[in-house]
Design an enzyme around this catalytic site. Structure first.
Site, short mmCIF file in Angstrom:
data_model
loop_
_atom_site.label_atom_id
_atom_site.label_comp_id
_atom_site.label_asym_id
_atom_site.label_seq_id
_atom_site.Cartn_x
_atom_site.Cartn_y
_atom_site.Cartn_z
N GLY A 1 -2.78 -3.97 -4.78
CA GLY A 1 -1.50 -3.83 -4.09
C GLY A 1 -0.43 -3.17 -4.93
CB CYS B 1 -8.53 -5.92 8.08
SG CYS B 1 -7.97 -4.60 9.20
#
Length: 332
Positions: free
Chosen positions: A203, A102
């Site tokens: 991603g 994160c």
């Protein structure tokens, strides 16, 4: 998970944890399209340790969700131990995932999330603690390529010393945020060559073709998809069947099913919460901007349902034109 084994001999498809999006109603929708593993929203170990009602509700899963992964974040050993003791009382959790990716300042700047990539020995120590304390069949970790600089080899070597079952790698550093041009699949491939654990690539995977190219370039055992699933939850079905065609379905019915699940799970608050999902579903449709303005003022379930039926029954979708959803920095 009982006797069922998480087998990485075939490509595995994961739904990424996205703060504010991947709750039980949405995961239930995505599960219909063949995703292998669904993951809860990131949950603070501190919130779990003190068992807030809101946090415990975030742990609930659909009967369809097997395997089901719960992702926690934190860096304090005693708090993590208390959090795991709470998780050990919950049924149906198959995987305990540790967030080390994160990028949010309020998380990373306090040594949690991607902040742990600055202290790899501590990261490994916490993974050992999680394995020792947890009764879940599997444990995993989600990382980025580094904090301010890329250190994929160092991370991979460190994780080889950790008692985990697989690793999810987001192909950017904490500093890179979500900048599209910063994605680095070659660095993921470098980690794959070093790691002795299965690796899942994450991603900017937004199509069948992109999933195939990432798998080929990285040698990963699977892919994790987040933002693209918000606008096109059927992407997992397309990857599974190696097709750009759409499954036999009516988008209006899918959106209504998701909306009904939100209201059932959250009550009338689900109407307000569903606005962001409607923004995602409407992307690429003619009249999407005006539709967003209308639903942003709605609080009545009946009126929102009628608006959904009308908009998705009459608005044409320009396939391939819908951009990825822009996430806040709490997402991973």
């Amino acid at each position: 998970m009982g006797a069922k084994v998480l087998d990485f001999s075939s490509t595995k498809l994961f739904l990424a944890p996205l703060a504010g999006y991947t709750d039980l109603p949405f995961r239930s929708v995505v599960k219909r399209f063949g995703v292998d593993v669904t993951v809860s929203e990131m949950i603070s170990s501190h919130a779990l340790a003190f068992s807030s009602a809101k946090t415990l509700k975030m742990l609930q899963k659909s009967p369809l969700e097997t395997p089901y992964s719960v992702q926690i974040a934190g860096s304090k050993q005693e708090i993590i131990k208390r959090a795991i003791s709470v998780l050990n009382t919950q049924e149906g959790i198959d995987i305990l995932d540790f967030n080390c990716g994160c990028p949010a300042p309020k998380v990373a700047n306090h040594g949690n999330g991607s902040g742990l990539l600055q202290d790899l020995p501590k990261l490994v120590e916490l993974l050992r603690l999680i394995k020792e304390q947890s009764i879940t069949p599997y444990t995993s970790v989600k990382v980025r390529l580094g904090f301010d600089e890329k250190i994929p080899a160092e991370i991979a070597h460190a994780l080889n010393d950790a008692p985990i079952d697989f690793v999810v790698v987001h192909g950017r550093t904490r500093k890179d945020g979500y900048k599209k041009e910063k994605i680095d699949y070659q660095a993921i491939a470098q980690m794959r060559k070093i790691l002795r654990h299965p690796l899942i690539a994450n991603g900017e995977i937004d199509s069948v073709q992109k999933a195939q190219s990432v798998l080929q370039e990285t040698g990963a055992n699977g892919v994790m998809i987040g933002r693209a699933a918000l606008t096109s939850p059927w992407i997992f079905w397309q990857i599974r069947h190696n097709t750009t065609a759409l499954p036999t379905m009516v988008k209006k019915d899918l959106v209504l099913e998701h909306f009904d699940a939100m209201v059932e799970f959250y009550g009338e608050r689900g109407v307000v919460m569903f606005r962001k999902n409607l923004h995602a579903y409407a992307k690429g449709h003619n009249g999407a901007s005006a539709f967003r303005n209308v639903v942003n003022a709605m609080v009545d379930p009946r009126l929102m349902r009628e608006s959904i039926e009308e908009f998705f029954a009459t608005s044409a979708l320009e396939w391939g034109s819908a951009p990825l959803v822009t996430l806040n920095k709490r997402s991973v």
